[in-house]
Motif scaffolding. Structure first.
Motif, PDB file in Angstrom:
ATOM      1  N   LYS A  80       0.842  -1.204   0.000  1.00  0.00           N
ATOM      2  CA  LYS A  80       0.000   0.000   0.000  1.00  0.00           C
ATOM      3  C   LYS A  80       0.879   1.257   0.000  1.00  0.00           C
ATOM      4  N   ALA A  81       1.895   1.256   0.823  1.00  0.00           N
ATOM      5  CA  ALA A  81       2.798   2.412   0.881  1.00  0.00           C
ATOM      6  C   ALA A  81       3.513   2.610  -0.448  1.00  0.00           C
ATOM      7  N   ASP A  82       3.907   1.519  -1.067  1.00  0.00           N
ATOM      8  CA  ASP A  82       4.580   1.631  -2.360  1.00  0.00           C
ATOM      9  C   ASP A  82       3.673   2.327  -3.370  1.00  0.00           C
ATOM     10  N   VAL A  83       2.436   1.860  -3.437  1.00  0.00           N
ATOM     11  CA  VAL A  83       1.491   2.463  -4.389  1.00  0.00           C
ATOM     12  C   VAL A  83       1.222   3.919  -4.020  1.00  0.00           C
ATOM     13  N   ALA A  84       1.090   4.171  -2.727  1.00  0.00           N
ATOM     14  CA  ALA A  84       0.816   5.549  -2.297  1.00  0.00           C
ATOM     15  C   ALA A  84       1.927   6.483  -2.787  1.00  0.00           C
ATOM     16  N   PHE A  85       3.171   6.092  -2.585  1.00  0.00           N
ATOM     17  CA  PHE A  85       4.261   6.968  -3.006  1.00  0.00           C
ATOM     18  C   PHE A  85       4.360   7.060  -4.524  1.00  0.00           C
ATOM     19  N   GLU A  86       3.950   6.015  -5.212  1.00  0.00           N
ATOM     20  CA  GLU A  86       3.880   6.130  -6.677  1.00  0.00           C
ATOM     21  C   GLU A  86       2.833   7.183  -7.074  1.00  0.00           C
ATOM     22  N   MET A  87       1.720   7.186  -6.357  1.00  0.00           N
ATOM     23  CA  MET A  87       0.714   8.203  -6.666  1.00  0.00           C
ATOM     24  C   MET A  87       1.242   9.598  -6.325  1.00  0.00           C
ATOM     25  N   PHE A  88       1.891   9.726  -5.182  1.00  0.00           N
ATOM     26  CA  PHE A  88       2.429  11.045  -4.819  1.00  0.00           C
ATOM     27  C   PHE A  88       3.344  11.557  -5.932  1.00  0.00           C
ATOM     28  N   GLU A  89       4.103  10.637  -6.491  1.00  0.00           N
ATOM     29  CA  GLU A  89       5.045  11.047  -7.534  1.00  0.00           C
ATOM     30  C   GLU A  89       4.296  11.428  -8.812  1.00  0.00           C
ATOM     31  N   ILE A  90       3.340  10.615  -9.168  1.00  0.00           N
ATOM     32  CA  ILE A  90       2.545  10.940 -10.367  1.00  0.00           C
ATOM     33  C   ILE A  90       1.932  12.333 -10.231  1.00  0.00           C
ATOM     34  N   LEU A  91       1.444  12.617  -9.024  1.00  0.00           N
ATOM     35  CA  LEU A  91       0.760  13.895  -8.795  1.00  0.00           C
ATOM     36  C   LEU A  91       1.734  15.023  -8.452  1.00  0.00           C
ATOM     37  N   ASN A  92       2.977  14.668  -8.218  1.00  0.00           N
ATOM     38  CA  ASN A  92       3.941  15.652  -7.725  1.00  0.00           C
ATOM     39  C   ASN A  92       3.409  16.297  -6.442  1.00  0.00           C
ATOM     40  N   ALA A  93       2.877  15.456  -5.563  1.00  0.00           N
ATOM     41  CA  ALA A  93       2.243  15.959  -4.339  1.00  0.00           C
ATOM     42  C   ALA A  93       3.291  16.322  -3.309  1.00  0.00           C
ATOM     43  N   PRO A  94       3.255  17.537  -2.814  1.00  0.00           N
ATOM     44  CA  PRO A  94       4.270  17.918  -1.833  1.00  0.00           C
ATOM     45  C   PRO A  94       4.055  17.274  -0.461  1.00  0.00           C
ATOM     46  N   TYR A  95       2.835  16.864  -0.166  1.00  0.00           N
ATOM     47  CA  TYR A  95       2.539  16.344   1.172  1.00  0.00           C
ATOM     48  C   TYR A  95       1.563  15.176   1.127  1.00  0.00           C
ATOM     49  N   PHE A  96       1.558  14.434   2.230  1.00  0.00           N
ATOM     50  CA  PHE A  96       0.476  13.489   2.488  1.00  0.00           C
ATOM     51  C   PHE A  96       0.123  13.561   3.965  1.00  0.00           C
ATOM     52  N   CYS A  97      -0.973  12.885   4.334  1.00  0.00           N
ATOM     53  CA  CYS A  97      -1.444  12.845   5.721  1.00  0.00           C
ATOM     54  C   CYS A  97      -1.896  11.421   6.014  1.00  0.00           C
ATOM     55  N   PHE A  98      -1.828  11.012   7.272  1.00  0.00           N
ATOM     56  CA  PHE A  98      -2.280   9.653   7.605  1.00  0.00           C
ATOM     57  C   PHE A  98      -2.815   9.558   9.025  1.00  0.00           C
ATOM     58  N   HIS A  99      -3.649   8.562   9.247  1.00  0.00           N
ATOM     59  CA  HIS A  99      -3.960   8.017  10.569  1.00  0.00           C
ATOM     60  C   HIS A  99      -3.109   6.756  10.733  1.00  0.00           C
ATOM     61  N   ASP A 100      -2.828   6.418  11.966  1.00  0.00           N
ATOM     62  CA  ASP A 100      -2.128   5.154  12.230  1.00  0.00           C
ATOM     63  C   ASP A 100      -2.855   3.975  11.564  1.00  0.00           C
ATOM     64  N   ALA A 101      -4.176   3.951  11.690  1.00  0.00           N
ATOM     65  CA  ALA A 101      -4.926   2.800  11.187  1.00  0.00           C
ATOM     66  C   ALA A 101      -4.883   2.673   9.672  1.00  0.00           C
ATOM     67  N   ASP A 102      -4.522   3.776   8.972  1.00  0.00           N
ATOM     68  CA  ASP A 102      -4.446   3.714   7.511  1.00  0.00           C
ATOM     69  C   ASP A 102      -3.208   2.953   7.051  1.00  0.00           C
ATOM     70  N   ILE A 103      -2.145   3.134   7.810  1.00  0.00           N
ATOM     71  CA  ILE A 103      -0.851   2.689   7.295  1.00  0.00           C
ATOM     72  C   ILE A 103      -0.395   1.347   7.845  1.00  0.00           C
ATOM     73  N   ARG A 104      -0.903   0.971   9.024  1.00  0.00           N
ATOM     74  CA  ARG A 104      -0.411  -0.263   9.644  1.00  0.00           C
ATOM     75  C   ARG A 104      -1.541  -1.286   9.721  1.00  0.00           C
ATOM     76  N   PRO A 105      -1.201  -2.578   9.781  1.00  0.00           N
ATOM     77  CA  PRO A 105      -2.236  -3.591  10.042  1.00  0.00           C
ATOM     78  C   PRO A 105      -2.777  -3.404  11.457  1.00  0.00           C
ATOM     79  N   GLU A 106      -4.024  -3.770  11.641  1.00  0.00           N
ATOM     80  CA  GLU A 106      -4.634  -3.721  12.965  1.00  0.00           C
ATOM     81  C   GLU A 106      -4.072  -4.868  13.796  1.00  0.00           C
ATOM     82  N   GLY A 107      -3.651  -4.534  15.012  1.00  0.00           N
ATOM     83  CA  GLY A 107      -3.144  -5.570  15.904  1.00  0.00           C
ATOM     84  C   GLY A 107      -4.188  -6.027  16.900  1.00  0.00           C
ATOM     85  N   ALA A 108      -3.815  -6.994  17.711  1.00  0.00           N
ATOM     86  CA  ALA A 108      -4.751  -7.540  18.691  1.00  0.00           C
ATOM     87  C   ALA A 108      -4.811  -6.695  19.956  1.00  0.00           C
TER      88      ALA A 108
END
Ligand SMILES: [Co+2]
Ligand SMILES: [Co+2]
Ligand SMILES: [Co+2]
Ligand SMILES: [Co+2]
Ligand SMILES: [Co+2]
Ligand SMILES: [Co+2]
Ligand SMILES: [Co+2]
Ligand SMILES: [Co+2]
Lengths: 434, 434, 434, 434
Positions: A80-108
């Motif tokens: 997911k992170a790989d694709v996200a950064f590919e999109m940032f590059e395509i868009l030439n996006a200067p920034y991104f934002c995240f929640h913890d739950a977006d980027i990591r698997p949910e733990g127990a």
């Protein structure tokens, strides 16, 4: 290189007449407006959650998006992170934002969540080494997991408060580590489903206490960014405590936090609260708490948060006008807390939605800058209040009393003549620029 | 004695089974509830404006009421007062409320307005000598005359500010003279029609300054009642600064006035602002600024202020529940800022509307009192937060930090189990009482 | 020549870069778009009522406009007409619209109303001899006078029905006489304040009967224009029977009138009914009842009919796009059922409001025409449904049954793959034109 | 016997003063009201989906309910059915309702869906042999699966139309087999997300064609129940074609289906469409298409479908009043299309929510019956229209013309005097019963 966006080129500015769908028509990051590059004005950010974590569900339907990274595993999170950064590059996006739950698997449990987060934060950190995309803000998702169903900071159960507090600590650590420029709190469950099981006073105290600890921790770790609260009146809660900018301000004042916290204003949330977007921005600016924006619109006929990409230049222009008047962004920026529609299932839809929005914002900001540089609107506004420059008028704002004013009204026979507000003329003026 | 209500007898309490339209079925002023007479709990007030000054117009239609006192003359104003006091007697109303513009003829300037007001205030004073009806609150109409079209305190023209300030002085004098128990400010034009000609910061300062002078004058003249702001989000303005209770609170804190001013909350205005009535009351109580209520409902399908008499007992009960929980009214009361429908053109309609509303309120308050005395609902609410009584929980509200909490989450393996909010069970409980 | 607009010149098209407030920047009546002059596309009409009869009142305030023609007298009505035609000339307005009550003094009874109307109609007729401004539509005001407080056609009192019917006859006569191109009915009081005193079935029959008589009379007198109903969901009524386009259509079908009546769609009313303006236009077009538009917007944050001049090009463009797709106006046009704000008290405000709106509409229509001529959007739309051209698909719309289709699903293993709706891409496409 | 509701006894009627949470206070199925048992009046139905299939998700949060039957397998579906019938018995529910997707596991294709459905339908059939709970209606879920994201009957892809048609056939077969008394269609995706990719005319034709096949199939298989459409204005779609009762009626008339289809009206959907619930019922009754109700309320401050259990007796009473006036239910009934709140995670919450709602409805219906038997309200309503009984009035509804009426207005000097609508008096009257 994943093959998710395989046929999609990086987008370039090609001017308004380009026939290329995969190009910017109005957003030239290097164009200088009011002495600053457009990119530095707009400070665009992609939201990780809607673009990469949301499966296309709605209250009446299931997943529509088919993404190879869906599932709860570290490897998928990395994909997911790989694709996200590919999109940032395509868009030439200067920034991104995240929640913890977006980027990591949910733990127990908390420990596993933390471990997962750390692994992914490290991974993102590596990617950021070779990317120009920076972190506008990080945040903790304290609303999706069932443990938060009755709130995080405002939960009747202190264990949830504790779990939430610990989670925020990890997210602030992550934000600091990744060089984030702000830290955001959105209290989707900080409110109530029904007043009849709720103690408003107690929950406000809990919320203030939680926020104070966040501020203390920020200073402790030397985080230099802003702490931002994102107001929203309701949904998912029936009532959300951070209702709108004015409500958040009152809360901050009540607990003496007004110099430590600013607001992240979302267009859609402004609408749900009965305000225009520009109203919320202007209000925050006048209260000294303007921070950042989520530039995603709500459908005007839908009573819920549709989180659509902006598409109306005259509206967007009014928002940027207030921002520029307030001095522009400092740590804040233009985040797209926006979902492509659940029918927009192709990778290209994700790119085009952002590209269109970036163009809309560029057009809006340039129009706003032109209005401001032209100066007529501000001159008209000042002129309307010019009477207050007279000594007797000024005195009323300092040492007059109802009695002294009454005497003056009688002695001078003050009997004011109404003057036109000239609303339509001013609307015409604005329409010369948008 | 006028002949306006000529065939209508004074209303008496006759019990729920009465077949008499002109009787109270539930409102027995002498019934004792929670140790206090119903009349002393409810403190009903008739609003002079809707009942005696409003001609039945709406944005699409003209006058429907045919009242012998309509017109701008002292004698007509006295006739109006005569009829008003006859209605107060028929209803056995303990209170009434007025704006200056309701009771006096409109003058050509401030001096004439003041003279007219003084004449009528004297006349009302005489009537009150022989009536049991007292003044709940007085207020100044700073919104109907064209001079106020762009605001009173917040007008771009300082002369309007002055005219408004002088007018408020006369209304505070009148309120004091007539023994009024509160003084109210409703800022129907303190807001804007369009942000593009408005300076929010300046107008907020003007409004705060105006309010400060009101407070100073109150103390100067020894007025012991409360100063009340009545929030409303919009209408007539596109945006009104006193949007809702939380917004007013923030404004008061900003200017250090939160100990001097309370709120008068209207059901219809709560709805327009996206809140339930009980939410606004509970919010004000939790912020320490609850004052009084305007007990008039809005139609839930209409997006404007319909100002209808209340007619739904379960809703009204929830409002009084919050009021009783907050200790009941002190200087405040239950004002009917309510219009009979413009088709209700007979004198009897005016009486029946109030009588029905008083019965609804009596039923609601009695149900609320029974719920409170029963105690189950409050016990369930406390129980929900009981976890916060544990030492470790309490500590989180005093000296814990994000770090210390995180350590505890890890060391104790805190992983909270959700507990039911029991909303439906509590709704069932409430329905035993209403 | 009155001196009302004394310093205001006739407006001319000067192009987008003109610095002159009193000029058109985009509306060049002679510009040819899609083979037709802009004037003939847009068919602008000025509304007599808001511009010349409304005094600036709102539910909380009185008259703000100071017009020399206010009052109930024939001479004043003629002065009003003089000024109106001067404004038409300044604006180069091809059309105007009126209610009887706008143009004539109110009489004591039907006979006097009729006499007054005839005098003024003659006067208008004379003015129209020397003016290029024509009558787009006439209508009867069956909602402002107190006799109509419970409806006109749907009144419980048959005498009101009779009075209304007779009044409509006079207005149709007037419209015919002045060469009006349509006759409109707006049923502001055809609805209810409360269902509990209302017989829906009976009132629908009354309304249908009234409308049938209007149609019969139209044919009788040889009026060639369209009969138009203007939908609105509520306000002034709590519920209005002509709720929206779909509701009006159902009503027409129920009584077999769908070939005799079309709709006049107002943007603000569409919004109040929960629809976008373009939705209502497209719906009417698809039902074969599209007639004309009232191009005045509602504020999106206000729950009542604000009747503002349009000021948002992208929105207006979508409306004209649907109109052009439907073949453009035939007898209908673009009426501004719009009020200047009550603070816009200067004569110039009246002119500038219309001029700005005309420019907005011209920009919108030109953008819509460009989109349509470009053809991409329509091609994409057709492509989305292309699967229906296959024989098996077509058969489903003619002689298939649930059973035959089920067999085919099983035998062919039909298991459809979702395809992107491409909403954002299409929004980007549209934004190339607006 | 599962142990899901293990400590919960079957609920019995114990009267208003019972202290037992698990009892009916007002719903005594055998109580005779207006000559019919309460059970036969109310015809309560439990909705399978919200009670047994919904996991507690909302747009911002995941599953909160922990149900042993969650998952896609035949055995789990049977366990779900076991628990469902245990709840029906606890509640003494005379009816239930289902979608195919609620009761069967999701298959990979149509054939597997059908096999799964048949297995579960057989299983339900066996359970119904030994249960007193019958099937009020069945329906097909044509909105949750991603294949339906752009509609079922109105999909641009004919394969989806086919898949949906085949699915409806299997659901009608299942409904017939289980003795269902109605078949319902709710078109949650029959609408659009954006008008710009939509062909309204084509989609209406598709929808009508689909409905016609449903009607044909009903007759073919000898299904005697009613075909019901459930209107809703929006959500999940931006616009839904079955907007409200009046819109559905227009659609049915357009395609000549008005004698074959009735409506299932939901309180929450009425609210979203800008109507009161009783308005929609009265409208349907007056149009001859009233069928059944979904008695679940929306929160008045939330702009989405909250689907809450009813809890306000005065509101519910007005709904049943219109139903009783229309003759009561025939094939229809009172379905609770209601979700417990997602925080109500205990089995007891599910029982108490239904029990409270059944009591509320019983109170409402009894109050409505008392009002109707009292007769005063209807007498007042008739009296209001009594003028229409006069010959001249009647003639206006048959053979008068605008001209003949005008002559009569002139010759008789008709000048109607307004009469009071007596709204408040009637509201007082109603409040004697609720
Ligand atoms: Co949002
Ligand atoms: Co946001
Ligand atoms: Co009000
Ligand atoms: Co009020
Ligand atoms: Co309008
Ligand atoms: Co209109
Ligand atoms: Co629903
Ligand atoms: Co439903």
């Amino acid at each position: 290189m994943t093959d998710f966006f395989k046929d999609i080129p990086a987008l370039r500015y090609e001017g308004a007449d380009s026939a290329n769908d995969f190009a910017f028509r109005h957003y030239n990051p290097d164009e200088v407006v009011m002495g600053k590059r457009l990119e530095d004005h707009l400070r665009f950010a992609v939201a990780y959650w809607h673009s990469f974590a949301w499966p296309g569900t709605d209250p009446f339907g299931g997943q529509t998006f088919d993404r190879p990274w869906f599932g709860d595993a570290i490897d998928l999170a990395k994909l997911k992170a790989d694709v996200a950064f590919e999109m940032f590059e395509i868009l030439n996006a200067p920034y991104f934002c995240f929640h913890d739950a977006d980027i990591r698997p949910e733990g127990a449990d908390f420990a596993e969540n933390t471990r997962n987060l750390e692994i992914i934060v490290d991974y993102l950190g590596e990617k950021m080494q070779v990317s120009r995309t920076k972190l506008l803000w990080g945040t903790a998702n304290l609303f999706s997991h069932r443990r938060y169903m009755a709130g995080a900071a405002t939960n009747p159960d202190p264990d949830v408060f504790a779990f939430g507090a610990a989670t925020v600590k990890t997210c602030m650590d992550a934000t600091l580590k990744l060089g984030g420029e702000n830290y955001v709190l959105w209290g989707g469950r900080e409110g109530y489903e029904t007043l009849i099981n709720t103690d408003l006073g107690r929950e406000a105290d809990q919320m203030a206490r939680f926020l104070s600890m966040v501020i203390d921790y920020k200073h402790k770790i030397g985080f230099k960014g802003a702490i931002l609260i994102e107001p929203k009146p309701q949904e998912p809660s029936k009532h959300q405590y951070d209702y709108d900018v004015a409500t958040v301000y009152g809360f901050l004042r009540r607990y003496g936090l007004e110099n430590e916290v600013k607001v992240n204003i979302e267009q859609g949330h402004a609408i749900l609260a009965g305000h225009s977007f520009e109203h919320e921005i202007a209000t925050a600016a006048s209260l000294g708490i303007f921070g950042s924006i989520d530039m995603n619109r709500n459908d005007y006929q839908s009573g819920w948060d549709t989180d659509q990409f902006p598409n109306n230049v005259p509206e967007v222009a009014l928002a940027y006008y207030e921002i520029l008047k307030a001095g522009g962004f400092t740590t804040g920026g233009t985040n797209f807390d926006a979902k492509i529609r659940r029918q927009s299932i192709e990778p290209a839809d994700l790119i085009l939605a952002h590209a269109g929005a970036m163009d809309i914002c560029a057009r809006g900001l340039k129009a706003a800058a032109a209005m401001l540089e032209d100066g007529t609107l501000e001159a008209k506004r000042r002129e309307r209040y010019a009477g207050w420059d007279a000594p007797a008028a000024k005195a009323m704002l300092t040492d007059a009393t109802l009695e002294s004013i009454t005497e003056r009204v009688l002695s001078e026979g003050i009997n004011p003549t109404p003057r036109s507000g000239r609303q339509e003329a001013l609307e015409n003026l604005i329409n010369r620029f948008v």
